[in-house]
Design an enzyme around this catalytic site. Sequence first.
Site, PDB file in Angstrom:
ATOM      1  N   TYR A   1      66.900  24.807  18.385  1.00  0.00           N
ATOM      2  CA  TYR A   1      68.010  24.850  19.333  1.00  0.00           C
ATOM      3  C   TYR A   1      67.769  23.863  20.460  1.00  0.00           C
ATOM      4  CZ  TYR A   1      65.265  27.458  22.792  1.00  0.00           C
ATOM      5  OH  TYR A   1      64.328  27.812  23.721  1.00  0.00           O
TER       6      TYR A   1
ATOM      7  N   LYS B   1      61.118  22.998  19.598  1.00  0.00           N
ATOM      8  CA  LYS B   1      62.013  23.968  20.254  1.00  0.00           C
ATOM      9  C   LYS B   1      62.646  24.845  19.173  1.00  0.00           C
ATOM     10  CE  LYS B   1      65.240  24.028  24.179  1.00  0.00           C
ATOM     11  NZ  LYS B   1      64.502  24.839  25.135  1.00  0.00           N
TER      12      LYS B   1
ATOM     13  N   GLU C   1      52.417  26.514  30.389  1.00  0.00           N
ATOM     14  CA  GLU C   1      53.766  26.384  30.944  1.00  0.00           C
ATOM     15  C   GLU C   1      54.273  27.774  31.264  1.00  0.00           C
ATOM     16  OE1 GLU C   1      56.562  24.812  28.055  1.00  0.00           O
ATOM     17  OE2 GLU C   1      55.458  25.721  26.399  1.00  0.00           O
TER      18      GLU C   1
ATOM     19  N   LEU D   1      56.247  22.779  25.547  1.00  0.00           N
ATOM     20  CA  LEU D   1      57.503  22.098  25.248  1.00  0.00           C
ATOM     21  C   LEU D   1      57.599  20.877  26.169  1.00  0.00           C
ATOM     22  CD1 LEU D   1      60.086  22.535  23.467  1.00  0.00           C
ATOM     23  CD2 LEU D   1      61.207  23.106  25.612  1.00  0.00           C
TER      24      LEU D   1
HETATM   25  N1  PLP Z   1      59.116  25.229  28.325  1.00  0.00           N
HETATM   26  C1  PLP Z   1      59.755  26.168  27.608  1.00  0.00           C
HETATM   27  C2  PLP Z   1      58.948  27.152  26.829  1.00  0.00           C
HETATM   28  C3  PLP Z   1      61.162  26.207  27.583  1.00  0.00           C
HETATM   29  O1  PLP Z   1      61.795  27.135  26.860  1.00  0.00           O
HETATM   30  C4  PLP Z   1      61.892  25.267  28.358  1.00  0.00           C
HETATM   31  C5  PLP Z   1      63.355  25.259  28.376  1.00  0.00           C
HETATM   32  O2  PLP Z   1      64.004  26.072  27.796  1.00  0.00           O
HETATM   33  C6  PLP Z   1      61.181  24.330  29.104  1.00  0.00           C
HETATM   34  C7  PLP Z   1      59.795  24.327  29.063  1.00  0.00           C
HETATM   35  C8  PLP Z   1      61.887  23.315  29.966  1.00  0.00           C
HETATM   36  O3  PLP Z   1      62.486  22.324  29.186  1.00  0.00           O
HETATM   37  P1  PLP Z   1      63.784  21.552  29.693  1.00  0.00           P
HETATM   38  O4  PLP Z   1      63.419  20.912  30.985  1.00  0.00           O
HETATM   39  O5  PLP Z   1      64.054  20.578  28.616  1.00  0.00           O
HETATM   40  O6  PLP Z   1      64.845  22.577  29.859  1.00  0.00           O
END
Ligand code: PLP
Length: 278
Positions: free
Chosen positions: A33, A146, A178, A202
């Site tokens: 997603y 993701k 994270e 991520l």
């Molecule tokens: N880390 C995780 C586990 C996430 O689910 C998300 C966003 O959903 C992020 C980091 C941040 O990513 P982004 O800045 O692309 O939203």
Amino acid sequence: MPSVYWYNGEFIAKEDVRISPDDRGYYFGDGLYEVFRVYAGRIYEAEAHFERLVRTADGLRIALPYTIEAIQQLLEELIGRNGLQEGTVYLQFTRGAAPRSHPFPQGAAPVTMAYCTELPRPLAAMERGIAAVTVPDIRWLRCDFKTLNLLPNTLAKQQALDAGGDDAILHRSGTVTECSASNIMIVRGGTILTHPADNLILHGVTRGVVLRLAREAAIPVEERPFTVDELLGADEAFITGTTVEVTPVVRVDGHAIAAGDAGPVTRRLQEAFAATIR
Ligand code: PLP
């Protein structure tokens, strides 16, 4: 707001979406997603999101049924049909529907879904900051994909809420990775520290934007792992993400981070980030 979904190539009402009980997303979390931010009716950082979508699809060996150009056009049409000005677009592909069996099914086409949600910018949390709780990171070793497999993330988030916090900061044996749905950065002695973009986190689109803004502002950045102890002793901490933007973390496990409010580097990056939206 109307609730028009994009489902398997058609624009239909939410009530008309029919998910098969054999969908592999439902059985195995076998899918991927993206969540795109929409400001003033336009997708923010579309290219970076699509790059990650393609990387994840390749990693999961799911052949996307449309080109990225076609997907972008369809999402723009979806935003228009829903009249979305400020919010998010959720886009998902599962491997398809087939009787439950682990091997990839032959001939099952990916199932596609996208919809819009209205969401204002998180101005209050960005102003006052959040309280976080540290939680062991029990996820697999491809957190850079993701995927729909978010059970460790939802468990961590709920554990943080149950403990009276707003979000969970994940760590592997004391090394911070994270958060449950965002990336985390700290500031120590004027330098921003954040976990490298490897397989354990991520690769956040917002993380990338914020690191670029920091470099443009000549703020030193080190992409290296840091520990929970370094976090607790940091001058500043903040999370980055599509829905949270740049939000200060002012308490961790009940301890104040520095003075317990947003620090100057965080404020500078919030302002620089806001300028990228305008
Ligand atoms: N880390 C995780 C586990 C996430 O689910 C998300 C966003 O959903 C992020 C980091 C941040 O990513 P982004 O800045 O692309 O939203």
